[in-house]
Design a protein around this motif. Structure first.
Motif, PDB file in Angstrom:
ATOM      1  N   LEU A 187       0.839  -1.214   0.000  1.00  0.00           N
ATOM      2  CA  LEU A 187       0.000   0.000   0.000  1.00  0.00           C
ATOM      3  C   LEU A 187       0.868   1.256   0.000  1.00  0.00           C
ATOM      4  O   LEU A 187       0.586   2.231  -0.682  1.00  0.00           O
ATOM      5  CB  LEU A 187      -0.890  -0.002   1.249  1.00  0.00           C
ATOM      6  N   THR A 188       1.962   1.205   0.750  1.00  0.00           N
ATOM      7  CA  THR A 188       2.864   2.364   0.820  1.00  0.00           C
ATOM      8  C   THR A 188       3.470   2.624  -0.558  1.00  0.00           C
ATOM      9  O   THR A 188       3.522   3.765  -1.030  1.00  0.00           O
ATOM     10  CB  THR A 188       4.002   2.085   1.842  1.00  0.00           C
ATOM     11  N   ILE A 189       3.916   1.511  -1.226  1.00  0.00           N
ATOM     12  CA  ILE A 189       4.519   1.676  -2.563  1.00  0.00           C
ATOM     13  C   ILE A 189       3.485   2.255  -3.531  1.00  0.00           C
ATOM     14  O   ILE A 189       3.757   3.201  -4.283  1.00  0.00           O
ATOM     15  CB  ILE A 189       5.034   0.318  -3.095  1.00  0.00           C
ATOM     16  N   ALA A 190       2.252   1.670  -3.497  1.00  0.00           N
ATOM     17  CA  ALA A 190       1.206   2.110  -4.434  1.00  0.00           C
ATOM     18  C   ALA A 190       0.888   3.586  -4.230  1.00  0.00           C
ATOM     19  O   ALA A 190       0.744   4.342  -5.195  1.00  0.00           O
ATOM     20  CB  ALA A 190      -0.045   1.259  -4.258  1.00  0.00           C
ATOM     21  N   SER A 191       0.796   4.009  -2.988  1.00  0.00           N
ATOM     22  CA  SER A 191       0.428   5.408  -2.751  1.00  0.00           C
ATOM     23  C   SER A 191       1.563   6.352  -3.154  1.00  0.00           C
ATOM     24  O   SER A 191       1.316   7.473  -3.598  1.00  0.00           O
ATOM     25  CB  SER A 191       0.025   5.625  -1.296  1.00  0.00           C
ATOM     26  N   SER A 192       2.817   5.875  -3.087  1.00  0.00           N
ATOM     27  CA  SER A 192       3.921   6.758  -3.492  1.00  0.00           C
ATOM     28  C   SER A 192       4.007   6.884  -5.021  1.00  0.00           C
ATOM     29  O   SER A 192       4.460   7.889  -5.541  1.00  0.00           O
ATOM     30  CB  SER A 192       5.253   6.255  -2.932  1.00  0.00           C
ATOM     31  N   LYS A 193       3.544   5.852  -5.753  1.00  0.00           N
ATOM     32  CA  LYS A 193       3.601   5.890  -7.231  1.00  0.00           C
ATOM     33  C   LYS A 193       2.435   6.669  -7.822  1.00  0.00           C
ATOM     34  O   LYS A 193       2.527   7.172  -8.942  1.00  0.00           O
ATOM     35  CB  LYS A 193       3.556   4.462  -7.811  1.00  0.00           C
ATOM     36  N   GLY A 194       1.312   6.706  -7.111  1.00  0.00           N
ATOM     37  CA  GLY A 194       0.133   7.366  -7.674  1.00  0.00           C
ATOM     38  C   GLY A 194      -0.563   6.470  -8.688  1.00  0.00           C
ATOM     39  O   GLY A 194      -0.191   5.311  -8.870  1.00  0.00           O
ATOM     40  N   ARG A 195      -1.533   7.035  -9.403  1.00  0.00           N
ATOM     41  CA  ARG A 195      -2.309   6.241 -10.365  1.00  0.00           C
ATOM     42  C   ARG A 195      -1.490   6.023 -11.637  1.00  0.00           C
ATOM     43  O   ARG A 195      -0.902   6.965 -12.163  1.00  0.00           O
ATOM     44  CB  ARG A 195      -3.602   6.989 -10.705  1.00  0.00           C
ATOM     45  N   VAL A 196      -1.437   4.756 -12.113  1.00  0.00           N
ATOM     46  CA  VAL A 196      -0.672   4.470 -13.334  1.00  0.00           C
ATOM     47  C   VAL A 196      -1.581   4.076 -14.500  1.00  0.00           C
ATOM     48  O   VAL A 196      -1.129   4.020 -15.635  1.00  0.00           O
ATOM     49  CB  VAL A 196       0.374   3.341 -13.110  1.00  0.00           C
ATOM     50  N   THR A 197      -2.849   3.786 -14.233  1.00  0.00           N
ATOM     51  CA  THR A 197      -3.758   3.422 -15.328  1.00  0.00           C
ATOM     52  C   THR A 197      -4.360   4.686 -15.938  1.00  0.00           C
ATOM     53  O   THR A 197      -4.374   5.753 -15.323  1.00  0.00           O
ATOM     54  CB  THR A 197      -4.906   2.530 -14.819  1.00  0.00           C
ATOM     55  N   LYS A 198      -4.859   4.561 -17.184  1.00  0.00           N
ATOM     56  CA  LYS A 198      -5.494   5.692 -17.870  1.00  0.00           C
ATOM     57  C   LYS A 198      -6.997   5.632 -17.657  1.00  0.00           C
ATOM     58  O   LYS A 198      -7.581   4.544 -17.635  1.00  0.00           O
ATOM     59  CB  LYS A 198      -5.214   5.600 -19.375  1.00  0.00           C
ATOM     60  N   ARG A 199      -7.632   6.792 -17.569  1.00  0.00           N
ATOM     61  CA  ARG A 199      -9.091   6.821 -17.389  1.00  0.00           C
ATOM     62  C   ARG A 199      -9.779   6.772 -18.749  1.00  0.00           C
ATOM     63  O   ARG A 199     -10.598   7.636 -19.076  1.00  0.00           O
ATOM     64  CB  ARG A 199      -9.500   8.097 -16.649  1.00  0.00           C
ATOM     65  N   TYR A 200      -9.409   5.791 -19.554  1.00  0.00           N
ATOM     66  CA  TYR A 200     -10.032   5.611 -20.863  1.00  0.00           C
ATOM     67  C   TYR A 200     -11.499   5.262 -20.658  1.00  0.00           C
ATOM     68  O   TYR A 200     -11.798   4.473 -19.775  1.00  0.00           O
ATOM     69  CB  TYR A 200      -9.311   4.498 -21.628  1.00  0.00           C
ATOM     70  N   PRO A 201     -12.453   5.815 -21.369  1.00  0.00           N
ATOM     71  CA  PRO A 201     -12.323   6.659 -22.567  1.00  0.00           C
ATOM     72  C   PRO A 201     -12.227   8.158 -22.320  1.00  0.00           C
ATOM     73  O   PRO A 201     -12.314   8.932 -23.270  1.00  0.00           O
ATOM     74  CB  PRO A 201     -13.618   6.333 -23.312  1.00  0.00           C
ATOM     75  N   PHE A 202     -12.049   8.563 -21.055  1.00  0.00           N
ATOM     76  CA  PHE A 202     -11.991  10.008 -20.778  1.00  0.00           C
ATOM     77  C   PHE A 202     -10.595  10.574 -21.051  1.00  0.00           C
ATOM     78  O   PHE A 202     -10.406  11.775 -21.157  1.00  0.00           O
ATOM     79  CB  PHE A 202     -12.423  10.276 -19.340  1.00  0.00           C
ATOM     80  N   GLU A 203      -9.603   9.663 -21.127  1.00  0.00           N
ATOM     81  CA  GLU A 203      -8.245  10.095 -21.481  1.00  0.00           C
ATOM     82  C   GLU A 203      -7.801   9.273 -22.674  1.00  0.00           C
ATOM     83  O   GLU A 203      -8.331   8.187 -22.913  1.00  0.00           O
ATOM     84  CB  GLU A 203      -7.269   9.774 -20.332  1.00  0.00           C
ATOM     85  N   GLU A 204      -6.805   9.748 -23.419  1.00  0.00           N
ATOM     86  CA  GLU A 204      -6.244   8.985 -24.536  1.00  0.00           C
ATOM     87  C   GLU A 204      -5.673   7.669 -24.008  1.00  0.00           C
ATOM     88  O   GLU A 204      -5.002   7.658 -22.981  1.00  0.00           O
ATOM     89  CB  GLU A 204      -5.093   9.777 -25.174  1.00  0.00           C
ATOM     90  N   PRO A 205      -5.954   6.554 -24.701  1.00  0.00           N
ATOM     91  CA  PRO A 205      -5.372   5.295 -24.229  1.00  0.00           C
ATOM     92  C   PRO A 205      -3.870   5.262 -24.509  1.00  0.00           C
ATOM     93  O   PRO A 205      -3.389   5.978 -25.379  1.00  0.00           O
ATOM     94  CB  PRO A 205      -6.086   4.241 -25.086  1.00  0.00           C
ATOM     95  N   LEU A 206      -3.172   4.417 -23.770  1.00  0.00           N
ATOM     96  CA  LEU A 206      -1.737   4.257 -23.993  1.00  0.00           C
ATOM     97  C   LEU A 206      -1.548   3.265 -25.146  1.00  0.00           C
ATOM     98  O   LEU A 206      -1.927   2.107 -25.037  1.00  0.00           O
ATOM     99  CB  LEU A 206      -1.080   3.720 -22.715  1.00  0.00           C
ATOM    100  N   MET A 207      -1.016   3.736 -26.264  1.00  0.00           N
ATOM    101  CA  MET A 207      -0.806   2.860 -27.419  1.00  0.00           C
ATOM    102  C   MET A 207       0.663   2.897 -27.809  1.00  0.00           C
ATOM    103  O   MET A 207       1.182   3.950 -28.166  1.00  0.00           O
ATOM    104  CB  MET A 207      -1.673   3.307 -28.590  1.00  0.00           C
ATOM    105  N   THR A 208       1.287   1.720 -27.768  1.00  0.00           N
ATOM    106  CA  THR A 208       2.702   1.662 -28.149  1.00  0.00           C
ATOM    107  C   THR A 208       2.820   1.670 -29.667  1.00  0.00           C
ATOM    108  O   THR A 208       1.838   1.488 -30.377  1.00  0.00           O
ATOM    109  CB  THR A 208       3.341   0.362 -27.614  1.00  0.00           C
ATOM    110  N   SER A 209       4.027   1.818 -30.178  1.00  0.00           N
ATOM    111  CA  SER A 209       4.221   1.837 -31.637  1.00  0.00           C
ATOM    112  C   SER A 209       3.916   0.472 -32.261  1.00  0.00           C
ATOM    113  O   SER A 209       3.644   0.373 -33.444  1.00  0.00           O
ATOM    114  CB  SER A 209       5.647   2.256 -31.971  1.00  0.00           C
ATOM    115  N   GLU A 210       3.960  -0.591 -31.436  1.00  0.00           N
ATOM    116  CA  GLU A 210       3.674  -1.939 -31.978  1.00  0.00           C
ATOM    117  C   GLU A 210       2.185  -2.260 -31.964  1.00  0.00           C
ATOM    118  O   GLU A 210       1.779  -3.332 -32.398  1.00  0.00           O
ATOM    119  CB  GLU A 210       4.381  -3.023 -31.145  1.00  0.00           C
ATOM    120  N   PHE A 211       1.348  -1.358 -31.474  1.00  0.00           N
ATOM    121  CA  PHE A 211      -0.084  -1.654 -31.346  1.00  0.00           C
ATOM    122  C   PHE A 211      -0.701  -2.019 -32.685  1.00  0.00           C
ATOM    123  O   PHE A 211      -0.426  -1.385 -33.703  1.00  0.00           O
ATOM    124  CB  PHE A 211      -0.813  -0.433 -30.768  1.00  0.00           C
TER     125      PHE A 211
END
Ligand code: SF4
Ligand code: SF4
Length: 170
Positions: free
Chosen positions: A9-33
């Motif tokens: 829990l300590t590690i997670a709270s120090s990193k913050g949110r790492v997922t995207k709020r898709y569809p409200f944010e652009e999805p993470l798409m790599t060049s290989e997508f």
């Protein structure tokens, strides 16, 4: 060593949110997508190589009264792009499109209709007109055979051998 759940829990709270709020944010798409494919109607010869290579049968070649239709059902496509690798004329390209939800299933079908060629001897349909032209252009030595279906072609070939060598004897 087993981690204390509280330390996670300590590690997670120090990193913050790492997922995207898709569809409200652009999805993470790599060049290989990989997304849906696009078939260039002007290039396709209707050979069916992509149909044979497609793992989930998202591509089909359907025959009906003088036509062969290449049907792409996007709803079944797994975006593997194997069809791109096998197409002999480079008619398929991959896109990054993936937002394809619809309430009308007909939106998920793409059709490409080819005229069917008929055997010059027995008049049976056997390939698309474009394949016949493609083979005739690339291998002029096949002239006389390319306009026949496989059965008539085989018979003509056997007759040619017989004429040349005086018959096939056991
Ligand atoms: S990308 Fe894969 S699943 Fe989709 S049509 Fe091509 S071969 Fe079939
Ligand atoms: S492999 Fe290429 S040319 Fe052959 S049917 Fe598929 S898209 Fe058309």
């Amino acid at each position: 060593m087993k981690k204390n759940p509280l330390s996670l829990l300590t590690i997670a709270s120090s990193k913050g949110r790492v997922t995207k709020r898709y569809p409200f944010e652009e999805p993470l798409m790599t060049s290989e997508f990989r997304g849906k494919i696009e078939i260039d109607e002007s290039k396709c010869i209707g050979c069916g190589a992509c149909v044979n290579a497609c793992p989930p049968n998202a591509l089909e070649l359907l025959s009906s009264s003088g036509t062969k239709t290449l049907r792409y059902f996007i709803g079944r496509c797994i975006y593997c792009w194997r069809c791109i690798d096998v197409c002999p004329v480079g008619a398929i390209k991959g896109t990054r499109e993936f937002e394809l939800a619809t309430d009308d299933v007909s939106d998920l079908y793409e059709l490409l209709i080819h005229e069917e060629a008929k055997c010059s001897v027995c008049n049976s349909p056997y390939a698309t007109v474009r394949i016949v032209r493609y083979v005739a252009t690339r291998s002029p030595s096949t002239e006389g055979y390319v306009s026949m279906d496989p059965k008539c072609r085989q018979e003509k070939f056997v007759k040619a051998i017989e004429m040349r060598f005086g018959g096939l004897s056991a």
